[in-house]
Design a protein around this motif. Structure first.
Motif, short mmCIF file in Angstrom:
data_model
loop_
_atom_site.label_atom_id
_atom_site.label_comp_id
_atom_site.label_asym_id
_atom_site.label_seq_id
_atom_site.Cartn_x
_atom_site.Cartn_y
_atom_site.Cartn_z
N GLN A 26 0.82 -1.21 0.00
CA GLN A 26 0.00 0.00 0.00
C GLN A 26 0.86 1.26 0.00
O GLN A 26 2.06 1.24 0.30
CB GLN A 26 -0.90 0.05 1.24
CG GLN A 26 -1.99 -0.98 1.30
CD GLN A 26 -2.89 -0.76 2.50
OE1 GLN A 26 -2.55 -0.07 3.45
NE2 GLN A 26 -4.08 -1.34 2.44
N VAL A 27 0.19 2.38 -0.31
CA VAL A 27 0.77 3.70 -0.11
C VAL A 27 -0.22 4.53 0.69
O VAL A 27 -1.41 4.21 0.77
CB VAL A 27 1.07 4.41 -1.46
CG1 VAL A 27 1.96 3.57 -2.34
CG2 VAL A 27 -0.22 4.79 -2.18
N VAL A 70 1.52 10.92 -3.00
CA VAL A 70 1.99 9.80 -2.19
C VAL A 70 3.03 10.29 -1.18
O VAL A 70 4.02 10.91 -1.56
CB VAL A 70 2.58 8.69 -3.08
CG1 VAL A 70 3.16 7.57 -2.22
CG2 VAL A 70 1.52 8.14 -4.03
N LEU A 73 5.22 4.78 1.81
CA LEU A 73 5.20 3.52 1.07
C LEU A 73 5.22 2.35 2.04
O LEU A 73 5.97 2.35 3.02
CB LEU A 73 6.41 3.41 0.15
CG LEU A 73 6.70 4.55 -0.82
CD1 LEU A 73 7.99 4.25 -1.58
CD2 LEU A 73 5.53 4.77 -1.77
N VAL A 77 6.58 -1.83 -2.09
CA VAL A 77 6.11 -0.84 -3.07
C VAL A 77 7.31 -0.13 -3.69
O VAL A 77 8.25 0.27 -2.98
CB VAL A 77 5.18 0.19 -2.40
CG1 VAL A 77 4.76 1.27 -3.41
CG2 VAL A 77 3.94 -0.50 -1.84
N TRP A 81 7.10 5.67 -6.51
CA TRP A 81 5.81 6.27 -6.20
C TRP A 81 5.91 7.40 -5.19
O TRP A 81 5.04 8.28 -5.14
CB TRP A 81 4.83 5.21 -5.66
CG TRP A 81 4.27 4.31 -6.70
CD1 TRP A 81 4.46 2.96 -6.81
CD2 TRP A 81 3.40 4.68 -7.78
NE1 TRP A 81 3.77 2.46 -7.89
CE2 TRP A 81 3.11 3.50 -8.50
CE3 TRP A 81 2.84 5.88 -8.20
CZ2 TRP A 81 2.27 3.50 -9.62
CZ3 TRP A 81 2.02 5.88 -9.31
CH2 TRP A 81 1.73 4.71 -10.02
N ALA A 132 -0.97 -0.08 -3.99
CA ALA A 132 -0.16 0.50 -5.07
C ALA A 132 -0.62 0.01 -6.44
O ALA A 132 -0.51 0.74 -7.43
CB ALA A 132 1.32 0.16 -4.84
N LEU A 135 -2.97 2.41 -8.33
CA LEU A 135 -2.57 3.80 -8.60
C LEU A 135 -2.41 4.09 -10.09
O LEU A 135 -2.01 3.22 -10.87
CB LEU A 135 -1.24 4.10 -7.91
CG LEU A 135 -1.23 4.07 -6.37
CD1 LEU A 135 0.19 4.34 -5.87
CD2 LEU A 135 -2.21 5.09 -5.80
#
Length: 336
Positions: A26-27, A70, A73, A77, A81, A132, A135
């Motif tokens: 995830q972010v 973002v 992280l 990930v 990002w 992520a 996105l």
């Protein structure tokens, strides 16, 4: 952090809630802008069908049309990002089943929708946790207004594609709300002759490249409609779409009525019409971003205004600020 929480039908409040953490895969996004749509309004009023089937429940944190940056992280990930401005897919499948592996995650049996269903917190908050894999990066040329219009744009683009029209052919769109007007913009960009039908003849619709904007009594009966998109919430219009479309062409259903609609499948078969339904913008998000970025589609006029989180409940309840523009869409800036 601050977040808007729906606590029951017609009830909402800003609460201090725990800020999200970036779990593996995830972010965390600092939210810049969130669009309010009919689904959000129905979740607020209690009319949304998911609330009655158990797919959604209170308390609920809404907001599924969003963009932001973002800021954290989770494990696994890609570091690229971090710091990127992004939007994301609303529909999150399990990522394991046959549907997900075939690219149809939006109809996964376990799909949860950000800000809509299965308890997934939405973006009407200062921060949002997102997988992520959901996105989509936003180019620097897309500001927050355009970024928060990507999700509804993806829906509209998919509807236009499903109509399978060639340049110069004629499209009738039933409904002059956000999705109907976005579909008009995408179809016009493809060289299609666009007509809109609604309860009213909104001034805005006539400035978006439509060849005609009609009410039902005024709709011309001599024009062949090579495709019809129903982007309304009226239970009687799906049948009208079938009545109006040229034989052996297509009707596309993207609007959802509050009560069941009736469609005579004998008419569908005897007129050799193909009918299709559209759920979500997943497959249209990347190309929507590209169309906004190259200027071929400009949805800015659809946004009537932007307010802060404190005014979000009023917008959900249908309040229209005195200084609002003519567009159907309102945006929320959770940083205000």
């Amino acid at each position: 952090m601050h977040a808007l929480v729906l606590t029951g039908p017609g009830e909402a409040e800003i609460q201090d809630v725990e800020a999200p953490k970036a779990e593996p895969g995830q972010v965390v996004v600092n939210v810049e802008r969130v669009g309010v749509c009919g689904t959000d309004a129905e979740l607020f009023s209690g009319e949304m069908s998911y609330l009655h089937t158990g797919r959604s429940w209170y308390p609920l944190r809404p907001g599924h049309e969003w963009c932001g940056r973002v800021t954290a992280l989770g494990e696994g990930v890609c570091e690229d990002w971090l710091g990127r401005r992004v939007t994301g897919d609303t529909l999150l499948g399990c990522d394991r089943c046959d549907r997900c592996r075939a690219g149809r995650h939006h109809v996964c049996a376990d799909t949860g929708e950000i800000g809509v269903s299965r308890g997934r917190p939405g973006a009407l908050a200062e921060q949002l946790a997102v997988p992520a894999r959901a996105l989509h990066a936003l180019p620097d040329t897309l500001d927050s207004t355009l970024g928060a219009l990507v999700e509804p744009g993806g829906n509209a683009l998919r509807a236009v594609r499903a109509a399978e029209l060639r340049a110069g052919e004629r499209l009738l769109i039933l409904g002059t709300g956000t999705i109907g007007l976005l579909a008009a913009l995408f179809a016009d960009a493809q060289g299609v002759e666009v007509h809109l039908m609604g309860l009213r003849q909104p001034e805005l619709a006539g400035t978006l490249g439509a060849a005609g904007v009609w009410t039902r009594p005024a709709l011309p009966d001599h024009l062949p409609w090579h495709a019809v998109i129903d982007a309304s919430n009226a239970a009687e219009l799906p049948a009208l779409a079938l009545d109006l479309v040229e034989p052996a062409r297509r009707v596309v259903y993207i609007g959802l009525a509050g009560t069941p609609s009736t469609l005579d499948t004998r008419d569908l078969a005897l007129r050799d019409v193909t009918a299709g339904g559209i759920l979500g913008g997943s497959a249209g998000l990347a190309d929507t971003i590209a169309a906004y970025a190259d200027g071929s589609v400009n949805p800015r006029p659809l946004v009537a205004g932007t307010v802060g989180l404190a005014d979000a409940a009023g917008i959900l309840a249908g309040h229209r600020p005195d200084d609002a523009g003519p567009g159907p869409k309102f945006h929320i800036d959770p940083r205000r």
